[in-house]
Design a protein around this motif. Structure first.
Motif, mmCIF file in Angstrom:
data_model
loop_
_atom_site.group_PDB
_atom_site.id
_atom_site.type_symbol
_atom_site.label_atom_id
_atom_site.label_comp_id
_atom_site.label_asym_id
_atom_site.label_seq_id
_atom_site.Cartn_x
_atom_site.Cartn_y
_atom_site.Cartn_z
ATOM 1 N N VAL A 17 0.840 -1.202 0.000
ATOM 2 C CA VAL A 17 0.000 0.000 0.000
ATOM 3 C C VAL A 17 0.872 1.248 0.000
ATOM 4 O O VAL A 17 0.572 2.227 -0.695
ATOM 5 N N ASP A 18 1.961 1.225 0.766
ATOM 6 C CA ASP A 18 2.864 2.382 0.766
ATOM 7 C C ASP A 18 3.483 2.623 -0.605
ATOM 8 O O ASP A 18 3.762 3.764 -0.965
ATOM 9 N N LEU A 19 3.708 1.574 -1.367
ATOM 10 C CA LEU A 19 4.294 1.715 -2.701
ATOM 11 C C LEU A 19 3.266 1.974 -3.793
ATOM 12 O O LEU A 19 3.643 2.279 -4.920
ATOM 13 N N SER A 20 1.989 1.835 -3.488
ATOM 14 C CA SER A 20 0.959 2.037 -4.511
ATOM 15 C C SER A 20 0.743 3.530 -4.761
ATOM 16 O O SER A 20 1.043 4.365 -3.906
ATOM 17 N N PRO A 21 0.231 3.876 -5.938
ATOM 18 C CA PRO A 21 0.028 5.294 -6.264
ATOM 19 C C PRO A 21 -0.960 5.962 -5.314
ATOM 20 O O PRO A 21 -1.973 5.386 -4.947
ATOM 21 N N GLY A 22 -0.630 7.169 -4.892
ATOM 22 C CA GLY A 22 -1.503 7.935 -4.021
ATOM 23 C C GLY A 22 -1.231 7.754 -2.546
ATOM 24 O O GLY A 22 -1.857 8.403 -1.716
#
Length: 189
Positions: free
Chosen positions: A64-69
């Motif tokens: 989640v930390d690496l996902s966009p936004g």
């Protein structure tokens, strides 16, 4: 625990959060959007062995930390940690109380999912405030009552999303192959 099912569920939940969740955004109430990943974290924390639940929570938080936004810094860099730590803290809290709750109830999953959103946001706020106290980082701006109201609305909306997701997870619990290493047979000797 069946790793293939966890990977498939993770891909579907990340795809939902990254793109499809925008359809369910309530723009009239401050752009409140539900999240599927906290529901997955709660389900795994309720049924998986402790070590596996903590590892999956950490891995989901990093994704989640690496996902966009999420966790984006300047120049395209990402801050890995706020969601990862938030999901681990949420999992630790659920692991402490999972033996005294009705785990196979949809309302339990919905309630814990709403709590997971709040706990994860509290850990994120702590990480960002701590990071802002460092002299080489800019101070944290924003927040206030509007951000708190949006967080509370997101928690409730995500809890409502957890009702159908929790029903689906509970109906497919056999595929997940959760088993506890501490059963009657494991401790009898």
């Amino acid at each position: 625990m069946n790793a293939i099912v966890v990977i498939i569920a993770t891909i579907i939940a990340l795809a939902f959060d990254a793109s499809f969740a925008g359809i369910f955004t309530l723009r009239s109430t401050g752009s409140i959007t539900p999240q599927a990943i906290p529901c997955l974290v709660v389900f795994i924390a309720l049924f998986a062995p402790e070590t596996a639940a903590l590892f999956v929570a950490l891995a989901l938080g990093i994704l989640v930390d690496l996902s966009p936004g999420h966790g984006e810094l300047g120049a395209g860099a990402h801050l890995i940690g706020p969601n990862a730590l938030g999901f681990v803290v949420t999992t630790l809290l659920i692991l402490r109380v999972r033996n005294i709750v009705f785990r196979r109830r949809i309302l339990t999953i919905a309630f814990f999912t709403s709590g997971a959103v709040i706990v994860t946001a509290a850990v994120q706020a702590f990480v960002l405030i701590t990071r802002g106290l460092m002299p080489w980082n800019p101070a944290v701006v924003g927040g206030g009552f509007g951000a708190f109201a949006k967080l509370f609305g997101t928690a409730i909306y995500t809890g409502l999303l957890a009702v159908p997701l929790g029903w689906y997870f509970l109906s497919t619990i056999g595929m997940w192959k959760f088993h506890s290493p501490t059963g009657r047979r494991a401790t009898w000797r």
